[in-house]
Design an enzyme around this catalytic site. Sequence first.
Site, short mmCIF file in Angstrom:
data_model
loop_
_atom_site.label_atom_id
_atom_site.label_comp_id
_atom_site.label_asym_id
_atom_site.label_seq_id
_atom_site.Cartn_x
_atom_site.Cartn_y
_atom_site.Cartn_z
N TRP A 73 1.68 34.18 55.11
CA TRP A 73 1.75 33.88 56.54
C TRP A 73 1.65 32.39 56.78
O TRP A 73 0.89 31.69 56.12
CB TRP A 73 0.56 34.58 57.23
CG TRP A 73 0.25 34.13 58.61
CD1 TRP A 73 -0.57 33.10 58.98
CD2 TRP A 73 0.71 34.72 59.83
NE1 TRP A 73 -0.64 33.01 60.35
CE2 TRP A 73 0.14 34.00 60.90
CE3 TRP A 73 1.55 35.81 60.12
CZ2 TRP A 73 0.37 34.31 62.23
CZ3 TRP A 73 1.79 36.12 61.45
CH2 TRP A 73 1.21 35.38 62.49
N ASP A 115 0.51 27.21 62.55
CA ASP A 115 0.62 25.83 63.04
C ASP A 115 1.08 24.84 61.97
O ASP A 115 0.51 24.80 60.87
CB ASP A 115 -0.73 25.33 63.54
CG ASP A 115 -1.34 26.23 64.59
OD1 ASP A 115 -0.78 27.30 64.87
OD2 ASP A 115 -2.39 25.85 65.12
N GLN A 120 -0.70 25.76 58.45
CA GLN A 120 -1.67 26.84 58.31
C GLN A 120 -1.06 27.96 57.48
O GLN A 120 0.06 28.40 57.76
CB GLN A 120 -2.05 27.36 59.68
CG GLN A 120 -2.88 26.39 60.49
CD GLN A 120 -4.25 26.19 59.89
OE1 GLN A 120 -5.17 26.94 60.17
NE2 GLN A 120 -4.40 25.19 59.06
N TRP A 177 -2.39 37.03 59.44
CA TRP A 177 -3.48 36.07 59.54
C TRP A 177 -4.57 36.41 58.53
O TRP A 177 -4.90 37.58 58.31
CB TRP A 177 -4.05 36.09 60.95
CG TRP A 177 -5.29 35.27 61.11
CD1 TRP A 177 -6.58 35.67 60.90
CD2 TRP A 177 -5.35 33.89 61.46
NE1 TRP A 177 -7.44 34.61 61.12
CE2 TRP A 177 -6.73 33.51 61.47
CE3 TRP A 177 -4.38 32.93 61.78
CZ2 TRP A 177 -7.14 32.23 61.78
CZ3 TRP A 177 -4.81 31.65 62.09
CH2 TRP A 177 -6.17 31.31 62.10
N PHE A 185 -8.80 25.05 59.04
CA PHE A 185 -7.98 25.17 60.25
C PHE A 185 -7.09 23.93 60.42
O PHE A 185 -7.02 23.05 59.58
CB PHE A 185 -8.88 25.35 61.46
CG PHE A 185 -9.21 26.79 61.79
CD1 PHE A 185 -8.97 27.81 60.91
CD2 PHE A 185 -9.78 27.11 63.01
CE1 PHE A 185 -9.29 29.13 61.22
CE2 PHE A 185 -10.09 28.42 63.35
CZ PHE A 185 -9.85 29.43 62.45
N SER A 186 -6.46 23.88 61.59
CA SER A 186 -5.45 22.85 61.86
C SER A 186 -6.01 21.44 61.85
O SER A 186 -7.20 21.22 62.04
CB SER A 186 -4.79 23.13 63.21
OG SER A 186 -4.04 24.31 63.17
N ARG A 210 -11.84 22.13 67.67
CA ARG A 210 -10.90 22.18 66.55
C ARG A 210 -9.63 21.36 66.79
O ARG A 210 -9.43 20.77 67.83
CB ARG A 210 -10.51 23.63 66.28
CG ARG A 210 -9.92 24.39 67.47
CD ARG A 210 -9.61 25.83 67.08
NE ARG A 210 -9.11 26.63 68.18
CZ ARG A 210 -9.85 27.39 68.96
NH1 ARG A 210 -11.16 27.44 68.78
NH2 ARG A 210 -9.30 28.11 69.93
N GLU A 232 -5.44 23.84 73.05
CA GLU A 232 -5.29 23.81 71.60
C GLU A 232 -4.29 22.76 71.13
O GLU A 232 -3.41 22.32 71.86
CB GLU A 232 -4.85 25.19 71.10
CG GLU A 232 -5.91 26.26 71.23
CD GLU A 232 -5.59 27.47 70.39
OE1 GLU A 232 -6.45 27.90 69.62
OE2 GLU A 232 -4.46 28.01 70.51
#
Length: 365
Positions: free
Chosen positions: A15, A18, A34, A42, A80-81, A138, A191
């Site tokens: 998967w 971003d 990601q 996910w 994460f991003s 984040r 975001e």
Amino acid sequence: MAERLKYHFEPRTGWINDPNGLVFFQGKYHAFFQHYPFAPRWGQMHWGHAVSEDLVHWEELPIALYPDREYEDSKQGGCFSGCAVVKDDVLYLIYTSVSDRHGQTQSVAMSRDGVRFDKYDGNPVIGLFPAEASADFRDPKVTYMNGAYYMVVASGKDGIGKILLYKSQNLLEWDYEGVLFEGAQFGGILECPDFFPFEDKYLLMFSQMNCDTRSTMFAYGDFDGKKLTNYSLHTPHIGPHYYAPQTFQDHRGRRILIGWLFNKDEKLNGGTDYAGALTIPCELSMKDGKLRAYPVEEAQGLLSGSDELVVVEDDKIRIKADNVAFPVEYSSRIDSVRVLRDTKTIEVFVNEGEAVFTYWYYAGK
């Protein structure tokens, strides 16, 4: 089962969502993203990695970041991003590390060859969110401007979405400067922010959660060193299968934008072991007071003037995609339409990018 995309990056397996760490480094374009490498869904996030020489054909490289430290050990978190910055011939990845104990914090990894990364011993470099924010803390994005490194971070509190501003001289020690931008009308969390000088002002970009269309908002205005002021709002990307874009400035001075292209409601064919793609890279420009996003020069040869899925009638445009639960129309003066059709995606650029439709039109059966 649909063929693999020809002109867009998608992973060998697993998967992606971003795009992260878009950068030109040591003669190549790098796109990190990601990535959950073990299934087309996910999962605990890693950073995948691909490189290109022309922004159209991509080579996937080994995973750049694994969630292998205590401060990023959450099974629903991980790495994460974030973003990429080149400083003194070193490539820095700045990302949100997510652990069950510490929550969402900001960390750094470094590389001299752009392939192998070492995580900073002092991680996380930002371990606590400020009082104006919340545990949703984040998506750091860093830009060098006005003699310093500025970082924007996504957050929100009490239903008011916020973008936080930090400042540094060395990418490792950060001072909190305050709330750059906020607004409940944009959602509870803003975001994937991005902030940079553009034309003669500044452009702030963020993604609005739970928006089926126009999920990416651009605010164009002045920067007083602490806040974005006197801004106008723009939404050239209509979607609906478009989210979490990020920009970078390449060695030619172009401000290039790449987003996540996927229909999250897609029912994957049983034999498909990968999901998600990156959009065709687009160059941002401002013309006649309108923000535009149009494919980079290297991709313009892929565009056509018409397509059977695109209906244009009397200054109205509609995309015929059976897997979309609602029609999306654009009603304004249409001077030009260009279409980039791939094996299961379609991107439509109206008036040289004044409006952009992005569809994952293939429905697996």
